[in-house]
Design a protein around this motif. Structure first.
Motif, PDB file in Angstrom:
ATOM      1  N   THR A  44       2.348  88.406  16.418  1.00 35.37           N
ATOM      2  CA  THR A  44       3.038  88.160  17.687  1.00 35.37           C
ATOM      3  C   THR A  44       2.028  87.572  18.660  1.00 35.37           C
ATOM      4  O   THR A  44       0.895  88.065  18.753  1.00 35.37           O
TER       5      THR A  44
ATOM      6  N   LEU B 293       7.750  94.360  18.371  1.00 35.41           N
ATOM      7  CA  LEU B 293       6.564  93.755  18.983  1.00 35.41           C
ATOM      8  C   LEU B 293       5.336  94.669  18.912  1.00 35.41           C
ATOM      9  O   LEU B 293       4.209  94.201  19.096  1.00 35.41           O
TER      10      LEU B 293
ATOM     11  N   ASP C 171      -0.949  97.691  15.231  1.00 37.47           N
ATOM     12  CA  ASP C 171      -0.915  96.434  15.972  1.00 37.47           C
ATOM     13  C   ASP C 171      -2.329  96.142  16.433  1.00 37.47           C
ATOM     14  O   ASP C 171      -2.883  96.873  17.239  1.00 37.47           O
TER      15      ASP C 171
ATOM     16  N   ARG D 117       7.375  93.126  11.681  1.00 35.44           N
ATOM     17  CA  ARG D 117       6.607  94.334  11.984  1.00 35.44           C
ATOM     18  C   ARG D 117       7.362  95.481  11.339  1.00 35.44           C
ATOM     19  O   ARG D 117       8.504  95.751  11.701  1.00 35.44           O
TER      20      ARG D 117
ATOM     21  N   SER E 269       7.003  85.485  17.574  1.00 30.38           N
ATOM     22  CA  SER E 269       6.632  86.313  16.442  1.00 30.38           C
ATOM     23  C   SER E 269       6.933  85.570  15.157  1.00 30.38           C
ATOM     24  O   SER E 269       7.950  84.881  15.057  1.00 30.38           O
TER      25      SER E 269
END
Lengths: 406, 72
Positions: free
Chosen positions: A369, A183, A342, A336, A332
């Motif tokens: 996300t 995340l 991010d 990642r 999501s």
């Protein structure tokens, strides 16, 4: 007259059923037999760790009605597991010692929670089936404190559900920040803050060395020498593929069944779908799975279509998953990668309403996300499917901000 | 077949997971506080059908179905 061609699907999983539908949608006129290990018809497993643990008695919904299966000519055999495979004679050996000939075989036996045992050999409960759910409900009813080992999605969903039942929860795991890898730090920190705000206790960044004791007083020993007591100890430490029945069969396995993007295993007329299937990743030795619900369904369906049509079309859908914790649904799409930046492009992570892009330092865009921005996701999904550059995602964010859709 | 399709949400199955909203937000919504998904426009054009069909397939609760709206 030649007998109809026989398709056998090992595993009544979401992917297995999607493959059966794909076969029919692709024009398969032969028989379709789906072998399921559990004695009950297949059900929605995603509910187990989400809504169901909070409720005292509700059961997950079946994935297909008997009418739907009959209408499509799908022969679902529950309590009838695939136990072996003879690729030369094209036979599946089943749990009752029977053999089932196939013209096409789709391996879709999925995965199950990784198990952990105490020093005395007592297995800790996990959450993978309805039986697990019922056991967990009974245990939790009688418990004041629960120690959760593991910091993955399932584990955190269980923690949130247990807090809704006012059970004291301690989460233990080697990661210093749960889910940061998939995340990103900001979203993971916000989510972990939700757990802390709701009273979850965490001892993170320290490996579990061993678990002692038993029901009523489990003792979890961490690498820093600390010991954590719990009336109940649960393991939420990931999943393992249900592929041991294929040992010695000639089907290649590495953390699951290896297949190409079309689902072909390399053994003639044997395909793999869903959680069990692994394709080669971009780096040597790396394999990628289809372990999330949406991907299992779509990749399974693609395998069914390929088998029926005699084609080998690749499935390249972006990885998609969602999790529900404390009323927040995080979704999501894509991936990642380690070291990704991010970037919040819509909303604000701290407010619980956001869209965050994951991209490499070189500007390669990998995934997105979002929370409370479901309506924004269609555009990003389409861009990811088209392997669009980061600039396109930025342009979409600007456009969605200027004309909000939600 | 004129490419027009009616979408039905089975209220007894829908869990408001919202996967359908992420797939096609112009057609599906789960309004704040709603226990189930709602269909914003129940007849879709041929252009929308691929995404709507995906939403039907990936619904974990299998709460969505498509019915031909028939010629009108």
């Amino acid at each position: 007259m030649t007998p109809p061609r026989a398709a056998v699907i090992a595993g009544a999983s979401a992917a297995g059923l999607a493959a059966a539908d794909g076969l029919r949608d692709g024009g398969w006129t032969g028989t379709i037999t789906v072998l399921g290990e559990e004695r009950r018809p297949p059900y929605d497993r995603t509910m187990l760790s989400k809504g169901l643990l909070v409720q005292p008695a509700a059961q997950p919904l079946p994935l297909r009605t008997p009418e739907q299966l009959a209408e499509r000519g799908i022969d679902l055999q529950v309590g009838h597991a695939a136990r072996g495979l003879d690729i030369d004679r094209r036979l599946v050996v089943t749990g009752d010692g029977g053999v089932l000939p196939y013209d096409a075989l789709i391996l879709a036996t999925g995965s199950r929670p990784r198990t952990m045992t105490t020093v005395d050999g007592l297995p800790l409960p996990g959450l993978g089936t309805v039986e697990d759910l019922e056991l967990l409900r009974d245990l939790v009813d009688a418990a004041r404190t629960v120690t959760l080992i593991g910091t993955g999605f399932i584990s955190l969903e269980i923690a949130a559900a247990l807090r809704a039942r006012h059970v004291q929860v301690t989460v233990l795991g080697a990661d210093t920040l749960p889910l940061a890898g998939c995340l990103g730090d900001q979203v993971a920190r916000w989510l972990w803050d939700q757990h802390r705000t709701h009273g979850v206790d965490g001892h993170l960044g320290r490996k579990v060395i061993s678990v002692g004791g038993g029901p009523g007083d489990f003792l979890v020993h961490l690498e820093d020498g600390s010991v954590h007591h719990g009336d109940v100890a649960l393991a939420g430490i990931g999943v393992v593929p249900c592929d041991e029945w294929l040992i010695g069969s000639g089907v290649r396995r590495r953390g699951g069944v290896l297949c190409d993007a079309a689902g072909r295993t390399g053994v003639p007329d044997v395909w793999a779908a869903g959680d069990l299937a692994r394709t080669d990743g971009e780096s040597p030795g790396q394999t990628l799975g289809f372990g999330h619900w949406t991907n299992a369904v779509e990749q399974g369906r693609n395998v069914g279509l390929n088998v029926a049509r005699g084609e080998a079309n690749a499935y390249h859908g972006p990885r998609t998953f969602w999790t529900e914790q404390y009323g927040h649904t995080i979704r999501s799409i894509g991936t990642r990668e380690p070291g990704d930046l991010d970037e919040t492009v819509e909303g604000d992570v701290a407010s619980g309403e956001f869209v965050v892009l994951h991209h490499g330092r070189d500007g390669t865009w990998h995934g997105v996300t979002a929370c409370r921005r479901d309506r924004a996701l269609r555009g990003y999904r389409r861009l990811l499917l088209a392997r669009a550059p980061l600039a396109d995602a930025h342009a979409l964010a600007r456009q969605q901000l200027s004309s909000p859709t939600s | 077949m004129n490419g027009r399709t009616r979408i039905v949400v089975d209220a007894t199955r829908c869990q408001a997971y919202g996967l359908c909203v992420a797939v096609h937000p112009d057609v599906f919504d789960v309004p704040a506080g709603s226990p189930i998904a709602v269909v914003l426009r129940d007849v879709v054009d041929a252009d929308d059908v691929a995404d709507v069909e995906q939403a039907v397939r990936v619904c974990p609760a299998q709460a969505l179905s498509l019915q031909s709206a028939g010629d009108r």
